[in-house]
Scaffold this motif. Structure first.
Motif, mmCIF file in Angstrom:
data_model
loop_
_atom_site.group_PDB
_atom_site.id
_atom_site.type_symbol
_atom_site.label_atom_id
_atom_site.label_comp_id
_atom_site.label_asym_id
_atom_site.label_seq_id
_atom_site.Cartn_x
_atom_site.Cartn_y
_atom_site.Cartn_z
ATOM 1 N N ALA A 185 0.837 -1.210 0.000
ATOM 2 C CA ALA A 185 0.000 0.000 0.000
ATOM 3 C C ALA A 185 0.868 1.255 0.000
ATOM 4 C CB ALA A 185 -0.935 -0.010 1.213
ATOM 5 N N ALA A 186 1.948 1.239 0.778
ATOM 6 C CA ALA A 186 2.826 2.415 0.841
ATOM 7 C C ALA A 186 3.488 2.659 -0.513
ATOM 8 C CB ALA A 186 3.883 2.229 1.926
ATOM 9 N N ALA A 187 3.934 1.588 -1.145
ATOM 10 C CA ALA A 187 4.560 1.750 -2.458
ATOM 11 C C ALA A 187 3.535 2.299 -3.462
ATOM 12 C CB ALA A 187 5.112 0.396 -2.930
ATOM 13 N N VAL A 189 0.645 4.120 -2.874
ATOM 14 C CA VAL A 189 0.150 5.496 -2.693
ATOM 15 C C VAL A 189 1.244 6.543 -2.877
ATOM 16 C CG1 VAL A 189 -1.718 4.776 -1.148
ATOM 17 C CG2 VAL A 189 0.450 5.560 -0.173
ATOM 18 N N THR A 190 2.511 6.137 -2.770
ATOM 19 C CA THR A 190 3.573 7.128 -2.914
ATOM 20 C C THR A 190 4.194 7.095 -4.311
ATOM 21 O OG1 THR A 190 5.235 5.596 -2.041
ATOM 22 C CG2 THR A 190 4.160 7.078 -0.473
ATOM 23 N N ALA A 191 3.722 6.204 -5.193
ATOM 24 C CA ALA A 191 4.252 6.162 -6.556
ATOM 25 C C ALA A 191 3.872 7.441 -7.295
ATOM 26 C CB ALA A 191 3.706 4.935 -7.284
ATOM 27 N N ARG A 192 4.764 7.952 -8.083
ATOM 28 C CA ARG A 192 4.463 9.173 -8.869
ATOM 29 C C ARG A 192 4.010 8.794 -10.259
ATOM 30 N NH1 ARG A 192 5.201 14.137 -6.938
ATOM 31 N NH2 ARG A 192 6.539 14.388 -5.135
ATOM 32 N N LEU B 80 -3.154 9.995 -2.061
ATOM 33 C CA LEU B 80 -2.236 10.938 -1.432
ATOM 34 C C LEU B 80 -2.649 12.396 -1.674
ATOM 35 C CD1 LEU B 80 0.243 10.663 0.411
ATOM 36 C CD2 LEU B 80 1.666 11.173 -1.571
ATOM 37 N N VAL B 142 -6.373 -0.241 4.326
ATOM 38 C CA VAL B 142 -4.932 -0.225 4.616
ATOM 39 C C VAL B 142 -4.299 1.061 4.068
ATOM 40 C CG1 VAL B 142 -2.729 -1.384 4.216
ATOM 41 C CG2 VAL B 142 -4.780 -2.727 4.689
ATOM 42 N N ALA B 143 -4.617 1.395 2.819
ATOM 43 C CA ALA B 143 -4.065 2.615 2.227
ATOM 44 C C ALA B 143 -4.580 3.855 2.948
ATOM 45 C CB ALA B 143 -4.412 2.673 0.737
ATOM 46 N N LEU B 146 -2.642 4.435 6.082
ATOM 47 C CA LEU B 146 -1.285 4.897 5.775
ATOM 48 C C LEU B 146 -1.270 6.346 5.299
ATOM 49 C CD1 LEU B 146 0.644 2.172 3.821
ATOM 50 C CD2 LEU B 146 1.349 3.355 5.895
ATOM 51 N N ARG B 183 6.888 11.363 1.493
ATOM 52 C CA ARG B 183 6.550 10.604 0.294
ATOM 53 C C ARG B 183 7.817 9.970 -0.303
ATOM 54 N NH1 ARG B 183 2.830 12.843 -4.392
ATOM 55 N NH2 ARG B 183 2.745 11.004 -5.691
ATOM 56 N N ALA B 187 8.501 5.933 -0.436
ATOM 57 C CA ALA B 187 8.758 5.267 -1.716
ATOM 58 C C ALA B 187 10.091 4.525 -1.658
ATOM 59 C CB ALA B 187 8.745 6.286 -2.851
ATOM 60 N N THR B 190 10.069 1.316 0.774
ATOM 61 C CA THR B 190 9.183 0.216 0.379
ATOM 62 C C THR B 190 9.506 -0.319 -1.013
ATOM 63 O OG1 THR B 190 7.511 1.736 -0.492
ATOM 64 C CG2 THR B 190 7.276 1.028 1.807
#
Lengths: 192, 192
Positions: A185-187, A189-192, B80, B142-143, B146, B183, B187, B190
Motif C-alpha cells: 500500500a505504501a509503495a 500510494v507514494t508512486a508518482r 495521497l 490499509v491505504a 497509511l 513521500r 517510496a 518500500t
C-alpha cells in the motif's frame, strides 16, 4: 508473607480481568484485585503502579525486545528489514496461550476512553523506541520514523486479527502478512 | 455577567499559559485561570472540561476541517492528494499570529507525561478521522490508514518546525515540504 510470590503477576492479571468483566473497571479497586489473587496490596504495587497498568503489563519488555532486534540485525540490512526484525520480536513476545487474555484485555480497553488513551500512548512509545533504534543503525530520521510506524502498524494489525479470531494464524504470521500489505500500500500510494 | 463573553476562550488560554509558565501546570487551578482572565469559573467550564483541555483547544475544529477537505476534494483525486487536502486544511487552521502561543503550549506539554499522553491521543484521533474520511472516498482501509498517517505526520513535523523557529517558513509551506520528504522516504523504504 514473603517478598516473592511465584506467578504473582499472572495471578493479579487473571484476578483483575475477572473483576473488570464482572463488576466493571471503575468499580474495581486494587485491594479487591489483590484479595481475589490471594495476595497483599503490597505485592500488587510491587508489580503494578495502579489498576490501569495491569492491562498494559509488558510495555517495557516489548520495547527492549524490539530495539534489541534492531540493534542485533545483520550488518547492511535495509531499513524495512530492520523494521521487520523489530516486528518479529514484538510478535514473539506473545505466546499462543495468551491469545484469550489478549482478547479480554482488548475488550476492557475498548470500552473506556481513559484506557484507549493509555493504549495509544503505549503504541507511540514503542514506535518512538524503534525509530530511535533505527536511527542508531544509520537510518535517516524521516525514514526511521516511517519504518517504525510501518512495523508498529503491522504489529497492531496482526495482533488485532490474532485476538479477534482464535482460528486465525499465528501472531508472527499475521504480523508479517500485515507488513506485506502495508509495504504494498505504501509503495502504491507514494508512486508518482 | 452575561452568558457570552467576547474573546473569552482566547483570554482563558492566555491566562492559563501565563500561570502554567509562572507557577507550574500542577499548581494552577481552573479558578485561578478564570480569575486571571477576569471571568467566572462557569465561563471557564463553558469552554473547557478542565485545565488540561486549555492546551488542546481546537481538536474538534481540526478534525472537522480535515475531514471536510477530504470530503470536498475533486472527484478522482488520488489517495495521497486527498491526504494532502487534509494536510492543507490542518495547516490553515493555525494563523501566523498564533505561532508564539504554539511554541509556549508545546513547551508546557513536553514537560509533563500526562500532557504528552493527551497530545498523542489527539494526534491519533485526527489520524483516525482522516482515515475514515478517506475510506468514505473509496480508499481501501490499509491505504487509508497509511495516507492519513502520512498527512498527520507531515502536519506535526511541519508544526514542530513552525513552532520551533519564528524565522521558518509559513505553516502550510512547512507541512507540504514535510509531506514531500515523507513521500520520498516511503517510496524509498518500500521499493523492492
Amino acid at each position: 508473607m514473603g517478598r516473592w510470590e511465584p506467578g504473582a503477576m499472572e495471578r493479579l492479571i487473571a484476578a483483575a480481568l475477572e473483576l473488570f468483566e464482572r463488576q466493571g473497571y471503575e468499580a474495581t479497586t486494587t485491594a479487591q484485585i489483590a484479595e481475589r489473587a490471594g495476595l497483599t496490596k503490597t505485592t500488587f504495587f510491587r508489580h503494578f503502579r495502579d489498576k490501569r497498568e495491569v492491562l498494559f503489563a509488558g510495555q517495557g519488555v516489548l520495547i527492549e525486545r524490539a530495539t534489541a532486534a534492531v540493534d542485533g540485525a545483520a550488518h547492511g540490512a535495509a531499513p524495512l528489514d530492520l523494521g521487520a526484525a523489530a516486528l518479529d520480536a514484538l510478535a514473539a513476545a506473545h505466546p499462543e496461550e495468551r491469545r484469550a487474555d489478549a482478547t479480554r484485555i482488548g475488550a476492557v480497553i475498548a470500552a473506556h476512553d481513559e484506557l484507549r488513551e493509555r493504549a495509544v500512548f503505549k503504541r507511540s512509545a514503542i514506535a518512538e523506541a524503534v525509530a530511535r533504534a533505527l536511527t542508531a543503525r544509520g537510518v535517516d530520521a524521516v525514514a526511521a520514523g516511517l519504518v517504525a510506524e510501518l512495523a508498529v502498524r503491522a504489529y497492531y494489525t496482526g495482533f488485532d486479527r490474532w485476538a479477534a479470531d482464535s482460528r486465525a494464524g499465528s501472531l508472527p504470521e499475521l504480523c508479517r502478512a500485515a507488513l506485506d500489505e502495508l509495504r504494498a500500500a505504501a509503495a502504491s500510494v507514494t508512486a508518482r
